[in-house]
Every structure is written in structure tokens, then in C-alpha cells.
Design a protein around this motif. Sequence first.
Motif, PDB file in Angstrom:
ATOM      1  N   ALA A 195       4.487  63.509   6.745  1.00  0.00           N
ATOM      2  CA  ALA A 195       3.193  64.235   7.301  1.00  0.00           C
ATOM      3  C   ALA A 195       2.814  65.727   6.706  1.00  0.00           C
ATOM      4  CB  ALA A 195       3.401  64.464   8.925  1.00  0.00           C
ATOM      5  N   ARG A 196       3.875  66.460   6.293  1.00  0.00           N
ATOM      6  CA  ARG A 196       3.818  67.749   5.560  1.00  0.00           C
ATOM      7  C   ARG A 196       3.984  67.937   4.208  1.00  0.00           C
ATOM      8  NH1 ARG A 196       6.018  72.136   9.803  1.00  0.00           N
ATOM      9  NH2 ARG A 196       4.379  73.298   8.851  1.00  0.00           N
ATOM     10  N   ARG A 197       4.188  66.812   3.763  1.00  0.00           N
ATOM     11  CA  ARG A 197       4.542  67.030   2.317  1.00  0.00           C
ATOM     12  C   ARG A 197       3.141  67.031   1.479  1.00  0.00           C
ATOM     13  NH1 ARG A 197       6.453  61.886   1.191  1.00  0.00           N
ATOM     14  NH2 ARG A 197       8.324  62.492   2.061  1.00  0.00           N
ATOM     15  N   GLY A 198       3.102  67.988   0.521  1.00  0.00           N
ATOM     16  CA  GLY A 198       1.791  68.095  -0.367  1.00  0.00           C
ATOM     17  C   GLY A 198       0.596  68.751   0.684  1.00  0.00           C
ATOM     18  N   ARG A 199       1.146  69.376   1.778  1.00  0.00           N
ATOM     19  CA  ARG A 199       0.166  70.109   2.806  1.00  0.00           C
ATOM     20  C   ARG A 199       0.472  71.396   3.076  1.00  0.00           C
ATOM     21  NH1 ARG A 199      -1.251  70.355   7.990  1.00  0.00           N
ATOM     22  NH2 ARG A 199       0.358  69.354   8.983  1.00  0.00           N
ATOM     23  N   ASN A 200       1.966  71.715   3.213  1.00  0.00           N
ATOM     24  CA  ASN A 200       2.375  72.836   3.749  1.00  0.00           C
ATOM     25  C   ASN A 200       3.646  73.426   2.805  1.00  0.00           C
ATOM     26  OD1 ASN A 200       1.882  71.571   6.805  1.00  0.00           O
ATOM     27  ND2 ASN A 200       0.950  73.598   6.309  1.00  0.00           N
ATOM     28  N   CYS A 201       3.916  74.724   2.998  1.00  0.00           N
ATOM     29  CA  CYS A 201       4.884  75.262   2.260  1.00  0.00           C
ATOM     30  C   CYS A 201       5.795  76.134   3.050  1.00  0.00           C
ATOM     31  CB  CYS A 201       4.425  75.933   1.058  1.00  0.00           C
ATOM     32  SG  CYS A 201       3.327  77.319   1.165  1.00  0.00           S
ATOM     33  N   PRO A 229       8.971  73.160  -2.052  1.00  0.00           N
ATOM     34  CA  PRO A 229       7.749  74.199  -1.910  1.00  0.00           C
ATOM     35  C   PRO A 229       7.879  75.443  -1.150  1.00  0.00           C
ATOM     36  CG  PRO A 229       7.270  72.273  -0.299  1.00  0.00           C
ATOM     37  CD  PRO A 229       8.917  72.162  -1.124  1.00  0.00           C
ATOM     38  N   THR A 230       8.704  76.451  -1.810  1.00  0.00           N
ATOM     39  CA  THR A 230       8.871  77.562  -1.190  1.00  0.00           C
ATOM     40  C   THR A 230       8.384  78.812  -1.787  1.00  0.00           C
ATOM     41  OG1 THR A 230      11.005  76.807  -0.506  1.00  0.00           O
ATOM     42  CG2 THR A 230      10.864  79.238  -0.251  1.00  0.00           C
ATOM     43  N   LEU A 231       7.519  79.333  -1.231  1.00  0.00           N
ATOM     44  CA  LEU A 231       6.687  80.641  -1.671  1.00  0.00           C
ATOM     45  C   LEU A 231       7.599  81.889  -1.364  1.00  0.00           C
ATOM     46  CD1 LEU A 231       4.481  81.923  -3.057  1.00  0.00           C
ATOM     47  CD2 LEU A 231       3.179  81.855  -0.939  1.00  0.00           C
ATOM     48  N   ILE A 288       2.332  73.983  -3.413  1.00  0.00           N
ATOM     49  CA  ILE A 288       2.371  72.531  -2.818  1.00  0.00           C
ATOM     50  C   ILE A 288       2.067  71.632  -3.881  1.00  0.00           C
ATOM     51  CG2 ILE A 288       0.705  71.462  -1.468  1.00  0.00           C
ATOM     52  CD1 ILE A 288       0.743  73.965   0.211  1.00  0.00           C
ATOM     53  N   GLU A 289       1.172  71.981  -4.716  1.00  0.00           N
ATOM     54  CA  GLU A 289       0.939  70.599  -5.992  1.00  0.00           C
ATOM     55  C   GLU A 289       2.073  70.371  -6.758  1.00  0.00           C
ATOM     56  OE1 GLU A 289      -2.512  71.693  -8.358  1.00  0.00           O
ATOM     57  OE2 GLU A 289      -4.019  71.514  -6.555  1.00  0.00           O
ATOM     58  N   GLU A 290       2.864  71.308  -6.842  1.00  0.00           N
ATOM     59  CA  GLU A 290       4.146  71.144  -7.979  1.00  0.00           C
ATOM     60  C   GLU A 290       5.282  70.688  -7.203  1.00  0.00           C
ATOM     61  OE1 GLU A 290       4.662  73.559 -11.053  1.00  0.00           O
ATOM     62  OE2 GLU A 290       2.428  73.628 -11.819  1.00  0.00           O
ATOM     63  N   GLY A 291       5.307  71.127  -6.049  1.00  0.00           N
ATOM     64  CA  GLY A 291       6.484  71.141  -4.980  1.00  0.00           C
ATOM     65  C   GLY A 291       7.601  71.792  -5.550  1.00  0.00           C
ATOM     66  N   ARG A 292       7.334  73.016  -5.906  1.00  0.00           N
ATOM     67  CA  ARG A 292       8.319  74.020  -6.672  1.00  0.00           C
ATOM     68  C   ARG A 292       8.245  75.143  -6.156  1.00  0.00           C
ATOM     69  NH1 ARG A 292      10.799  71.180 -10.699  1.00  0.00           N
ATOM     70  NH2 ARG A 292      12.015  72.874 -11.000  1.00  0.00           N
ATOM     71  N   ALA A 293       9.034  75.950  -6.230  1.00  0.00           N
ATOM     72  CA  ALA A 293       9.240  77.297  -5.764  1.00  0.00           C
ATOM     73  C   ALA A 293       8.115  78.382  -6.506  1.00  0.00           C
ATOM     74  CB  ALA A 293      10.511  78.184  -6.014  1.00  0.00           C
ATOM     75  N   VAL A 294       7.568  79.335  -6.054  1.00  0.00           N
ATOM     76  CA  VAL A 294       6.802  80.414  -6.748  1.00  0.00           C
ATOM     77  C   VAL A 294       7.120  81.674  -6.241  1.00  0.00           C
ATOM     78  CG1 VAL A 294       4.449  81.230  -7.316  1.00  0.00           C
ATOM     79  CG2 VAL A 294       4.786  78.676  -6.911  1.00  0.00           C
ATOM     80  N   LEU A 295       7.104  82.744  -7.176  1.00  0.00           N
ATOM     81  CA  LEU A 295       7.538  84.006  -6.854  1.00  0.00           C
ATOM     82  C   LEU A 295       6.446  85.030  -6.946  1.00  0.00           C
ATOM     83  CD1 LEU A 295       9.507  86.467  -6.171  1.00  0.00           C
ATOM     84  CD2 LEU A 295      10.359  86.343  -8.490  1.00  0.00           C
ATOM     85  N   VAL A 296       6.005  85.819  -5.780  1.00  0.00           N
ATOM     86  CA  VAL A 296       5.071  86.769  -5.867  1.00  0.00           C
ATOM     87  C   VAL A 296       6.006  88.093  -5.571  1.00  0.00           C
ATOM     88  CG1 VAL A 296       2.906  87.756  -4.770  1.00  0.00           C
ATOM     89  CG2 VAL A 296       3.167  85.256  -5.542  1.00  0.00           C
ATOM     90  N   GLU A 297       5.700  89.138  -6.610  1.00  0.00           N
ATOM     91  CA  GLU A 297       6.196  90.490  -6.490  1.00  0.00           C
ATOM     92  C   GLU A 297       4.813  91.496  -6.264  1.00  0.00           C
ATOM     93  OE1 GLU A 297       9.294  93.871  -8.217  1.00  0.00           O
ATOM     94  OE2 GLU A 297       8.009  92.614  -9.635  1.00  0.00           O
TER      95      GLU A 297
END
Length: 428
Positions: A195-201, A229-231, A288-297
Amino acid sequence: MAGTTAQLPGPGHAHGHLPSSTSPITSKLHFFNSVMEGGKQIPTYRVIDGAGQPLEGAVVPEIDEALARRIYENMVQLPILDDILYNLQRQGRIVFYMTAYGEEAAIVGSAAALAPDDEVLAQYRESGVLLWRGFGYDNIMNQCFGTYLDVCGKGKQMPVHYGSKELHYHTISSPLATQIPQAAGVGYALKRDPARRGRNCAVVYFGEGAASEGDFHAGMLLASTIPSPTLFIARNNGFAISTPSSEQYYGDGIAARGPGYGIHTIRVDGNDVLAVYSAVKEARRLCIEEGRAVLVETMTYRVGHHSTSDDSFAYRPRKEVEDRKRLDNPIVRFRLFMESRGWWSKEEEAELTKRIKQEVMTAYKKAESLPKPELKEMFNEVYGGEEPWNLKEQREELKKLVKKYGDAWEPWRSELKKHKGEGKDLLE
């Protein structure tokens, strides 16, 4: 083996590569210590300058007047709320507090770029994310005063340890960086939920000091390899309590660590709310689109003391702080942008600050007049599932003490009067 032909390395890979890597073989002895070519530092993404004007070539994110006004009003409320609660702690009315002075753009800009049901695991300066989602001043005050209307923990937590299941904001934990590996797990759970895959992180906030903890590396490794999917949003405000960032790491900040884990990374001017909004919005899309982590500093500056237990002028010059407040105030920068577009005026500024002060003071006076939770709430919802034996024993012990001293000893009588039910609920 019969019938097979040895495969020669392709063009550009004259010597092939090792079995566990696609790294090309080279005969050149070369060390490197930067993720950028030529040893350059990672650039910082910015949209508007200190005067609120877009940089040459900058793409201003698509925000209309209504969204811009909402972002600005949410930024303005943070220092007003901080001023009042900081002073309340100094007066002894609450026991502890932490401000977000100077980091308003990093907090509100990122909050505006998220979906309202993205799971947030914050550190302790991100009350602006909760307020953006509609938490309200009453809930802030009830948590800080520990009243019976505290929806976060019924008075069990220190002030600023907010949480809201309804608003997808996980309760703050005092130990540093514990939320980082937890966020990687939350992101993985979201990925497994149809229900939340590809919609939330999952979104985790932390300071550059927390990034020195092993939990940071555990969370990054988990989110990048599982993957989930972790930001990751690092607030690099220059200080881990009294330790300046120059003494926390030798490398190029927190952003330099992202590529080591194979994740998309960006460094952004944390005092430019439009840059933060744009960067986090795009980071969320990738996440979300790639289902992978992203880092913002986010690069910013902690104008306030670490907490009410800290005097930062013991380890940094007062002039340095005053200069930063004057030269690069994130609220002033965005206000100048708003005024240049005809979206804000001095009259509206005066009306806004007056209204917010009145609303915060009303919430404060209301919360201060409320009793603390019933005494029995001390033992409720500490653990999930069946109540453990030690809590049962502690409840019985407290019940005996209330019976013995509740009416007979003045210190107990006065303390019990602060609680709803004056302790009688425990004796029922």
C-alpha cells in the motif's frame, strides 16, 4: 573446457577487472582523497543570494504565492516559539529546551518538500516539521509542560521530545543517532508494504555531530545495500555541542560519505529555503522511484546555544554569532525574495508576528494551568504487549508510598496536587 572460447577484455579494459569489481585495472600508482575531480570540494547548491535574488542560471522552484506565504509564516513562527519557551525554561517553568535559531530554512524547506504521510524520524530541532503538519501550539506546550493533555507521552518524556503517530512523526529519543538505523528499517518496511511501496519514504534528520556515531554508518549501509527508500537529511550547523565541525572530521563534510555507500548525494545551502525545498523534493523523488537511500547535507549555522544546559559563548566568540545573524539570516533572505515578488509587506510582517506571539502565549498560559497526568499513567504504555513484572512491582510500591505519605507529609501532598486525580487513581 571444450567448445568454449576465452573472452578478451573489451575496449578500454585491456587488463580486465577483478571478479568482485568492475573497476578497471591500471598501471598508474595514484591515491585520491576527494569524490570530486582534481581534489575540489563538493559544491553547495543555492538558488537565491543573501538579498533574496536568484543566482545567475538558477532555476527557481515552482511555488505559488500561497505556498511561499505558508513556508514563510512557518519559518517566522519558530524563533518566536523558541524565544518564549527558552525564557520559560530560564524562569524555571519548564525543565529543558532546545532552539532552532538559524536553521529555520533547513527545517521548514525540507518539511514543505515531503508528503504529509512520509515517516519522519527527527533528532530534536525539527519541531517545525510537526508544526508544518498541523501539530499546533497547544500540543507543543502540553508536551513541554508535561500536562495530562500531552499526546506525545503523557508527561514521560523531557521537553522537545515530541512524537505523533497521526502525523507520522516518530517520538524523539535522547540518545544520539539511534534514529538513523531505525529510519533505514522504517524505509525497508515501507518498501515491503504494497500500500505504501513507491508512495512514501522514511526521512531521518540528524546533525553533523550525530554523523560521527557508528549508528550513522550502520543506517547508511543498511539503506544502501538492502536497499530501502530512506532520505537522510544532515543538518551541518557547525557544532556538535561545543565541538566545531573542523574538529569532527577531516574529510569534505558529510556529503563526501554518500558516494562511499553508493547513494545519490547533494550538498545544499541550508539558509536558502528555496534551495532546500528544491533539493529535498528531488531527493524524495529519487528515493521513492529507485527505492534507494539519498543523502542531503544542509549547510547552516547554529545561532543559538546547543540547549538550555549550554553556554556557547564559552567556546565561540559572541561577535561571530552576531555577525552570522546579521549577514545570513534565512528568514530575512526569504522575506526579501517574497517582497521582490510583491508577496509580502511590512504591514503583514507586523500582523503576523503579533498574531503568532498571541497564539503562543495563549497556548502557554493554558498549558501551565493544566494538571499533570494521573499518577497511574506513569506505568501505562511504557512497553507494548503484556506488562512486565518489574512495572507491576513498582506500581504496587508507589501505591504503598502514596497511602503512607500522601496525606501525612506536606511534600507529598503538594506534589500529588499537581497531578490530575491527586494520586487517588492509583489507589482505585
